[in-house]
Design an enzyme around this catalytic site. Structure first.
Site, PDB file in Angstrom:
ATOM      1  NE  ARG A 118     -14.633 -33.173  23.981  1.00  0.00           N
ATOM      2  CZ  ARG A 118     -14.555 -33.342  22.671  1.00  0.00           C
ATOM      3  NH1 ARG A 118     -13.846 -32.528  21.923  1.00  0.00           N
ATOM      4  NH2 ARG A 118     -15.178 -34.348  22.094  1.00  0.00           N
ATOM      5  CG  ASP A 158     -11.056 -37.524  20.181  1.00  0.00           C
ATOM      6  OD1 ASP A 158     -11.602 -36.427  20.059  1.00  0.00           O
ATOM      7  OD2 ASP A 158     -10.770 -38.025  21.302  1.00  0.00           O
ATOM      8  NE  ARG A 176     -16.858 -39.938  19.323  1.00  0.00           N
ATOM      9  CZ  ARG A 176     -16.991 -39.021  20.271  1.00  0.00           C
ATOM     10  NH1 ARG A 176     -16.171 -37.983  20.317  1.00  0.00           N
ATOM     11  NH2 ARG A 176     -17.948 -39.110  21.169  1.00  0.00           N
ATOM     12  CG  HIS A 218     -10.903 -35.231  24.129  1.00  0.00           C
ATOM     13  ND1 HIS A 218     -11.461 -36.005  23.151  1.00  0.00           N
ATOM     14  CD2 HIS A 218     -11.879 -35.029  25.040  1.00  0.00           C
ATOM     15  CE1 HIS A 218     -12.724 -36.275  23.464  1.00  0.00           C
ATOM     16  NE2 HIS A 218     -12.998 -35.689  24.607  1.00  0.00           N
TER      17      HIS A 218
HETATM   18  P1  NAD Z   1     -23.048 -36.167  34.556  1.00  0.00           P
HETATM   19  O1  NAD Z   1     -23.501 -34.799  34.920  1.00  0.00           O
HETATM   20  O2  NAD Z   1     -24.031 -37.169  34.080  1.00  0.00           O
HETATM   21  O3  NAD Z   1     -22.268 -36.824  35.778  1.00  0.00           O
HETATM   22  C1  NAD Z   1     -21.331 -36.151  36.535  1.00  0.00           C
HETATM   23  C2  NAD Z   1     -21.323 -36.792  37.918  1.00  0.00           C
HETATM   24  O4  NAD Z   1     -20.242 -36.210  38.658  1.00  0.00           O
HETATM   25  C3  NAD Z   1     -22.609 -36.562  38.717  1.00  0.00           C
HETATM   26  O5  NAD Z   1     -23.130 -37.806  39.149  1.00  0.00           O
HETATM   27  C4  NAD Z   1     -22.162 -35.679  39.884  1.00  0.00           C
HETATM   28  O6  NAD Z   1     -22.883 -35.928  41.073  1.00  0.00           O
HETATM   29  C5  NAD Z   1     -20.708 -36.106  39.997  1.00  0.00           C
HETATM   30  N1  NAD Z   1     -19.868 -35.139  40.716  1.00  0.00           N
HETATM   31  C6  NAD Z   1     -19.850 -33.788  40.598  1.00  0.00           C
HETATM   32  N2  NAD Z   1     -18.931 -33.271  41.437  1.00  0.00           N
HETATM   33  C7  NAD Z   1     -18.367 -34.303  42.103  1.00  0.00           C
HETATM   34  C8  NAD Z   1     -17.376 -34.412  43.093  1.00  0.00           C
HETATM   35  N3  NAD Z   1     -16.740 -33.321  43.573  1.00  0.00           N
HETATM   36  N4  NAD Z   1     -17.052 -35.631  43.560  1.00  0.00           N
HETATM   37  C9  NAD Z   1     -17.668 -36.738  43.072  1.00  0.00           C
HETATM   38  N5  NAD Z   1     -18.623 -36.698  42.131  1.00  0.00           N
HETATM   39  C10 NAD Z   1     -18.976 -35.498  41.656  1.00  0.00           C
HETATM   40  O7  NAD Z   1     -21.899 -35.934  33.457  1.00  0.00           O
HETATM   41  P2  NAD Z   1     -21.353 -37.046  32.424  1.00  0.00           P
HETATM   42  O8  NAD Z   1     -22.130 -36.991  31.157  1.00  0.00           O
HETATM   43  O9  NAD Z   1     -21.181 -38.336  33.124  1.00  0.00           O
HETATM   44  O10 NAD Z   1     -19.906 -36.435  32.069  1.00  0.00           O
HETATM   45  C11 NAD Z   1     -18.872 -36.459  33.028  1.00  0.00           C
HETATM   46  C12 NAD Z   1     -17.617 -35.834  32.450  1.00  0.00           C
HETATM   47  O11 NAD Z   1     -17.091 -36.668  31.409  1.00  0.00           O
HETATM   48  C13 NAD Z   1     -17.872 -34.465  31.796  1.00  0.00           C
HETATM   49  O12 NAD Z   1     -16.818 -33.599  32.127  1.00  0.00           O
HETATM   50  C14 NAD Z   1     -17.858 -34.784  30.313  1.00  0.00           C
HETATM   51  O13 NAD Z   1     -17.539 -33.668  29.520  1.00  0.00           O
HETATM   52  C15 NAD Z   1     -16.787 -35.852  30.280  1.00  0.00           C
HETATM   53  N6  NAD Z   1     -16.714 -36.668  29.075  1.00  0.00           N
HETATM   54  C16 NAD Z   1     -15.479 -36.963  28.625  1.00  0.00           C
HETATM   55  C17 NAD Z   1     -15.305 -37.702  27.467  1.00  0.00           C
HETATM   56  C18 NAD Z   1     -13.915 -37.977  26.965  1.00  0.00           C
HETATM   57  O14 NAD Z   1     -13.713 -38.465  25.857  1.00  0.00           O
HETATM   58  N7  NAD Z   1     -12.894 -37.648  27.744  1.00  0.00           N
HETATM   59  C19 NAD Z   1     -16.429 -38.180  26.774  1.00  0.00           C
HETATM   60  C20 NAD Z   1     -17.697 -37.900  27.284  1.00  0.00           C
HETATM   61  C21 NAD Z   1     -17.830 -37.124  28.433  1.00  0.00           C
END
Ligand code: NAD
Length: 312
Positions: free
Chosen positions: A90, A150, A153, A177
């Site tokens: 991450r 987490d 989970r 995280h």
């Molecule tokens: P993804 O690539 O499917 O989606 C990301 C989206 O963000 C895309 O639609 C893209 O167009 C958009 N985007 C990019 N830059 C942007 C901006 N400046 N303004 C608006 N939109 C913008 O990715 P995902 O699988 O949806 O993951 C998104 C984030 O969530 C990642 O950083 C991932 O690591 C995180 N995540 C966090 C957790 C958690 O527990 N916190 C769990 C899973 C994923």
């Protein structure tokens, strides 16, 4: 402008944003949901697709919007940014996603916003720190989803191991995280019991604890290796956190927030159990930790602090 407690904005409509929007639509917590994405077509497509499910749920307004729609929102959920690739931690995401976070917060700052900013994009603790510092919003209003997923989970794994409903398991994953997170075993209870394992005929505690914790810590890597992204679990965690905010629940959950001296930790964002209500973080609840757990938590804080110093 006053806050509409039933309005949510999601910034970033990829896997996590759209799964969260879908879960929020079904939760009936909000009556208005705005989807924003750098890819306008994506936001419009998701709004239409999720909106078509409304006929089978309950009525609400769902639309692709712009930052001008944020001003009366109760919650803005930020899920924009690159996701983790196989073999990427991450923290590897920090460079790409901190730039995105700064640009989004820049847009928010041009408008009025008095609600709660909920950061989900990874690395969530670092991005929450950046959002907090760049926005200038009070610390109680800028929270990260932290180790809520987490912890879910962890409770799931413990519930499976012990043959009990995971909702009857009270145990937290705290800290980052990410890779330096830790299980607060000394605080874990099933029902009211610390020693529930023996009631179920489990005596090899050290082996079981190591297996369960490693499985929790490595969940994201395992899911990403198998299906390239994780989104359902986090979507449910987003609903849970939004519920605590919208319903002013005063629920205790390990969202990430700015540490101000708890356990001797300062000026870093990480997760410890906190009371969450309509104002975001009402208070953090520093649970009792063993000496070993305390050392692991301070190590987690040091890892995050170094990332902040090197990248922010
Ligand atoms: P993804 O690539 O499917 O989606 C990301 C989206 O963000 C895309 O639609 C893209 O167009 C958009 N985007 C990019 N830059 C942007 C901006 N400046 N303004 C608006 N939109 C913008 O990715 P995902 O699988 O949806 O993951 C998104 C984030 O969530 C990642 O950083 C991932 O690591 C995180 N995540 C966090 C957790 C958690 O527990 N916190 C769990 C899973 C994923």
């Amino acid at each position: 402008m006053s806050v509409n407690s039933r309005k949510v904005v999601i910034v970033g409509c990829g896997f996590v944003g759209s799964a969260s929007a879908f879960a929020l639509m079904q939760s009936k917590l909000f009556s208005e949901m705005v989807l924003i994405d750098a890819d306008q077509n994506r936001a419009e497509g998701e709004a239409l697709d999720i909106g078509h499910g409304m006929a089978f749920a309950s009525p609400m307004k769902i639309y692709a919007g712009t930052y001008d729609d944020i001003t009366d929102a109760a919650v803005i959920v930020i899920t924009a940014g690159a996701n983790q690739k196989p073999d990427e931690t991450r923290l590897d995401l920090i460079k790409k996603n901190s730039t995105i976070m700064r640009s989004i917060v820049g847009e928010l700052k041009k408008r009025e916003f008095h609600g709660i900013l909920l950061i989900v994009s990874n690395p969530v603790d670092i991005l929450t720190y950046i959002a907090l510092k760049e926005s200038g919003y009070p610390a109680n209003r800028v929270i990260g989803s932290g180790t809520v997923l987490d912890t879910g989970r962890f409770r799931y794994e413990l519930g499976e191991h012990l043959g009990v409903d995971s909702r009857s398991v009270h145990a937290y994953i705290i800290g980052e995280h990410g890779d330096s997170e830790l299980a607060a075993w000394s605080d874990a209870r099933v029902g009211g019991l610390h020693d529930f394992c023996e009631l179920r005929g489990h005596y090899d505690h050290d082996t079981a604890m190591e297996r369960i914790f490693n499985s929790v810590k490595n969940s994201a890597y395992e899911i990403i290796a198998k299906k390239h992204a994780t989104y359902y679990g986090i979507a449910m965690a987003v609903v849970r956190i939004c519920s605590a905010i919208v319903r002013d629940e005063q629920s205790i959950m390990p969202v990430s927030s700015l540490m101000t001296g708890e356990y001797g930790i300062q000026d870093v964002v990480l997760s410890i159990p906190s009371v969450v209500d309509a104002n975001g973080i009402e208070t953090v609840v520093p649970i009792e930790l063993s000496d070993q757990e305390l050392e692991a938590l301070r190590n987690s804080a040091a890892v995050l602090k170094q990332m902040i110093q090197e990248n922010c």
